[in-house]
Scaffold this motif. Structure first.
Motif, short mmCIF file in Angstrom:
data_model
loop_
_atom_site.label_atom_id
_atom_site.label_comp_id
_atom_site.label_asym_id
_atom_site.label_seq_id
_atom_site.Cartn_x
_atom_site.Cartn_y
_atom_site.Cartn_z
N ARG A 188 0.82 -1.24 -0.03
CA ARG A 188 0.16 0.23 -0.13
C ARG A 188 0.85 1.15 0.07
NH1 ARG A 188 -2.51 -0.87 4.28
NH2 ARG A 188 -3.96 -2.38 3.63
N ASN A 189 2.11 1.10 0.89
CA ASN A 189 2.88 2.27 0.77
C ASN A 189 3.49 2.66 -0.56
OD1 ASN A 189 2.37 2.77 3.38
ND2 ASN A 189 4.01 1.69 4.19
N VAL A 190 3.98 1.55 -1.01
CA VAL A 190 4.56 1.73 -2.64
C VAL A 190 3.63 2.22 -3.46
CG1 VAL A 190 5.50 0.32 -4.37
CG2 VAL A 190 6.37 -0.37 -2.15
N ARG A 191 2.34 1.64 -3.56
CA ARG A 191 1.50 2.16 -4.29
C ARG A 191 1.14 3.72 -4.48
NH1 ARG A 191 -3.28 -0.10 -2.89
NH2 ARG A 191 -4.22 0.70 -4.99
N ALA A 192 1.05 4.15 -2.91
CA ALA A 192 1.03 5.55 -2.83
C ALA A 192 2.20 6.34 -3.12
CB ALA A 192 0.67 5.56 -1.20
N ALA A 193 3.26 5.85 -3.03
CA ALA A 193 4.37 6.68 -3.55
C ALA A 193 4.51 6.85 -4.97
CB ALA A 193 5.69 6.01 -3.10
N VAL A 194 4.27 5.84 -5.71
CA VAL A 194 4.24 5.99 -7.07
C VAL A 194 2.80 6.84 -7.58
CG1 VAL A 194 3.70 4.68 -9.20
CG2 VAL A 194 5.09 3.55 -7.66
N ARG A 195 2.03 6.92 -6.87
CA ARG A 195 0.85 7.72 -7.27
C ARG A 195 1.17 9.30 -6.92
NH1 ARG A 195 -4.01 8.48 -9.86
NH2 ARG A 195 -5.59 9.54 -8.56
N GLU A 196 1.83 9.37 -5.82
CA GLU A 196 2.28 10.66 -5.41
C GLU A 196 3.39 11.54 -6.20
OE1 GLU A 196 4.14 13.17 -1.44
OE2 GLU A 196 3.57 11.16 -1.53
N LYS A 197 4.31 10.53 -6.71
CA LYS A 197 5.57 11.31 -7.26
C LYS A 197 5.16 11.23 -8.81
CE LYS A 197 8.69 9.57 -3.87
NZ LYS A 197 9.88 8.70 -3.32
N LEU A 198 4.59 10.15 -9.58
CA LEU A 198 4.65 10.12 -10.88
C LEU A 198 3.07 10.02 -11.52
CD1 LEU A 198 7.33 6.82 -11.18
CD2 LEU A 198 7.55 9.24 -11.29
N LYS A 199 2.08 10.21 -10.51
CA LYS A 199 0.64 10.30 -10.91
C LYS A 199 0.23 9.23 -11.62
CE LYS A 199 1.31 14.67 -9.57
NZ LYS A 199 0.92 14.73 -8.03
N TYR A 200 0.98 8.03 -11.67
CA TYR A 200 0.13 6.54 -12.12
C TYR A 200 -0.49 5.94 -10.78
CZ TYR A 200 3.46 7.60 -16.04
OH TYR A 200 3.83 8.13 -16.99
N THR A 201 -1.52 5.05 -11.23
CA THR A 201 -2.10 4.32 -10.26
C THR A 201 -1.74 2.69 -10.78
OG1 THR A 201 -4.01 3.82 -11.84
CG2 THR A 201 -4.24 5.78 -10.22
#
Length: 614
Positions: A188-201
């Protein structure tokens, strides 16, 4: 969508020539899929955006997005570089989020990543539950751990797969459940980091092995994660078609379907392993038996590296001239070189060893291969030169036009050699060389003074004719001491000085000096090792036959008498040498007819006497 800056609820499709290769979830709500044409898609969803993939244009040295690419298939080539670049950014973001010393990440494809979280989960378990870090209960490794203190686990918004039939949610969780829970928090933390930094889901799956995690990640989309607990594996797999399992979607899946008349996992579970082996072979049957039960032993490989790179183009219509083929080779080389740069060829991390060119004309395929020089730095110009040479070899064979397909590949990747230095690294230049040169001259002046090494002594038995001649003590020296030191040391042997007793050995026809140290002085410089046989003494008392230096006239006369006596001994030796003799008393020789005379019974010569034995 990120590049175009459109809203997330905007229907969008990725176009390649006249077809669609990807459709986002808002567009799928209109019943669209990848098999529909662009005309049908726009008919069902009028506001859909169809974005053509990036392409290489004939004659260009860089890929780009061209609005008219779908109309120029003959002069454009699809480029996947944008997807590779974004894939690397996502992979880097994932690795930054995980602890560097505990992570193990495998890039499975351009949009799929496996993470082995075992080490990180274990570390967090010991922090949260220090009681399990001690010795086993009763010091018995086979004893079960006490149940976790938690009676309820917070899975937040994760999609939980229902438990197996014999399991219920009322049962207290075990340590497997706790480990899976910690894994879900990490994902969950990894997915949130990708979402925040790169805007990808991202979608995720958390399970005990790679196969179950992959199936879980596709279970709930988009932007969700699915948890497959160990107690829910059979429930999860029984409702699936086994063709969705990795490795069972191709010819093997078709073979199983035709052999057992089903494509469902639950229908294969009752089949015995022996029957699977009989139909599929021992190895394949065993693997299928285990995989449909959720047992996957494959590991996350964090060092997966590419083995080759390919750039190809099918020509519609065909090309008919060397100039056209050369222009496409330029595109192929640019495509491959840009990927080599990302692979680390500029830093000499990895480099290919060979280049292959394939050419298809009608139903005939020709190929040529050439090595990539290992001693040269790889650049785009060098690769293009090799590619054009290969094309020239194929053209010389004839019957190459019209050409329907060209493909260029590099292969044989190996790790670059680090730490090598060119010859320039061993040379010193400029001011540093001047300083070193002056220092070397200074050192050479100091070292020009010879060191006086201690003479080695050699002890020889005082036997032979030499023992009948008395020699005076004399001193051997090298040029550094001079005549005065030699005379002073030979005239007295006072304590604290070194006296050398020089004797003549009779082991050879020419005498040699043998030095024996009789007294070792503490303060006297040690004598050099220059040979007196090659050096004439400055006193003038030197033997003309052996060049030995003597300390006085009397010593020289005695030395010459020794030579005379030695000469007499050499002349007399052949006549005075006694023959060996043996006795044969009371002894028979095997195979002899009678007794032989003793050798000692021969006639004596002058100066000899007959000996009687017994």
């Amino acid at each position: 969508m990120v590049r175009l800056g459109v809203a997330e609820d905007q229907p969008l499709a990725v176009q390649q020539w006249q077809g669609l290769i990807a459709i986002n979830y808002p567009a799928r709500k209109f019943g669209l899929n990848r098999h529909v044409t662009i005309t049908e898609a726009k008919k069902q969803c009028p506001n859909i955006i169809c974005q053509h993939v990036a392409t290489w244009k004939e004659g260009d040295a860089k890929w780009d997005y061209h609005d008219d690419a779908f109309q120029n298939i003959a002069t454009h080539k699809v480029s996947l570089d944008p997807y590779r670049l974004e894939s690397r950014r996502i992979l880097a973001c994932i690795k930054e989020t995980l602890p560097a010393d505990l992570q193990k990440v495998e890039k499975a494809s351009v949009d799929e990543v496996f993470m082995d979280l075992s080490a990180q989960v274990h570390s967090i378990l010991l922090e949260r539950y220090p009681e399990i870090s001690g010795p086993a209960p009763y010091d018995d490794p086979t004893e079960y751990l006490p149940l976790p203190p938690s009676t309820a686990l917070d899975w937040q918004a994760d999609a939980l797969i229902d438990l197996d039939v014999e399991e219920t949610e009322d049962d207290d969780p075990d340590w497997d459940d706790v480990a899976i829970l910690i894994g879900s928090e990490i994902v969950r933390n990894v997915r949130a980091a990708v979402r925040e930094k790169l805007k990808y889901t991202c979608s995720g799956g958390v399970a005990q092995n790679k196969m179950l995690a992959k199936l879980g990640s596709a279970h709930k989309k988009p932007n969700q994660q699915t948890i497959v607990r160990n107690r829910a594996v059979q429930q999860f797999l029984s409702d699936l078609k086994f063709t969705k399992i990795r490795g069972l979607g191709g010819k093997l899946g078709e073979q199983i379907t035709s052999s057992f008349n089903t494509d469902n996992v639950k229908d294969l579970l009752p089949i015995p392993i022996e029957q699977l082996k009989q139909k599929l072979g021992d190895d394949t049957g065993t693997w299928v038996y285990q995989i449909i039960r959720g047992n996957d032993a494959s590991e996350v490989n964090s060092r997966t590296q590419i083995k080759s790179m390919l750039s190809a183009k099918s020509f519609r219509p065909t090309i008919n001239t060397p100039e056209q083929a050369t222009r496409w080779l330029r595109i192929f080389v640019s495509d491959i070189y840009s990927r080599l740069v990302e692979e680390g060829v500029l830093e000499n991390k990895r480099r290919p060893k060979t280049m292959n060119l394939h050419h298809r004309q009608g139903g005939q395929t020709k190929s040529r291969q050439a090595p990539i020089p290992s001693g040269k730095k790889i650049d785009e110009a060098g690769l293009f030169e090799i590619a054009t040479n290969l094309l020239g070899q194929i053209i010389l064979e004839g019957k190459v036009w019209p050409c329907a397909n060209l493909s260029l590949a590099v292969a044989g990747f190996e790790d670059g050699i680090a730490g090598n230095m060119g010859i320039g690294a061993f040379l010193i230049k400029g001011d540093e060389a001047k300083v070193l040169n002056s220092h070397t001259r200074d050192v050479s002046v100091v070292e020009s003074t010879p060191h006086r090494a201690e003479k080695r002594r050699r002890l020889v038995p005082t036997s032979g004719i030499g023992r009948f001649f008395k020699t005076e003590s004399t001193e051997e020296h090298d040029d550094e001491f001079g005549a005065q030191a030699s005379l002073d040391m030979s005239s007295s042997a006072s304590p604290g000085h070194q006296t050398l007793d020089v004797r003549y050995a009779d082991t050879t026809s020419r005498p040699s000096l043998v030095q024996e140290a009789s007294t070792v002085g503490k303060h006297l410089p040690k004598l050099g090792t220059a040979s007196v046989l090659k050096q004439k003494d400055i006193t003038g008392y030197t033997c003309d036959r052996c060049m030995a230096a003597l300390g006085s006239a009397a010593a020289l006369q005695s030395h010459q008498d020794w030579h005379f006596a030695k000469d007499l001994e050499e002349e007399d030796r052949p006549r005075t040498t006694a023959k060996p003799f043996t006795t044969t008393q009371n002894k028979k020789v095997s195979g002899a007819s009678g007794k032989k005379k003793a050798l000692g019974s021969s006639k004596t010569e002058k100066g000899q006497s007959k000996l009687t034995f017994g």
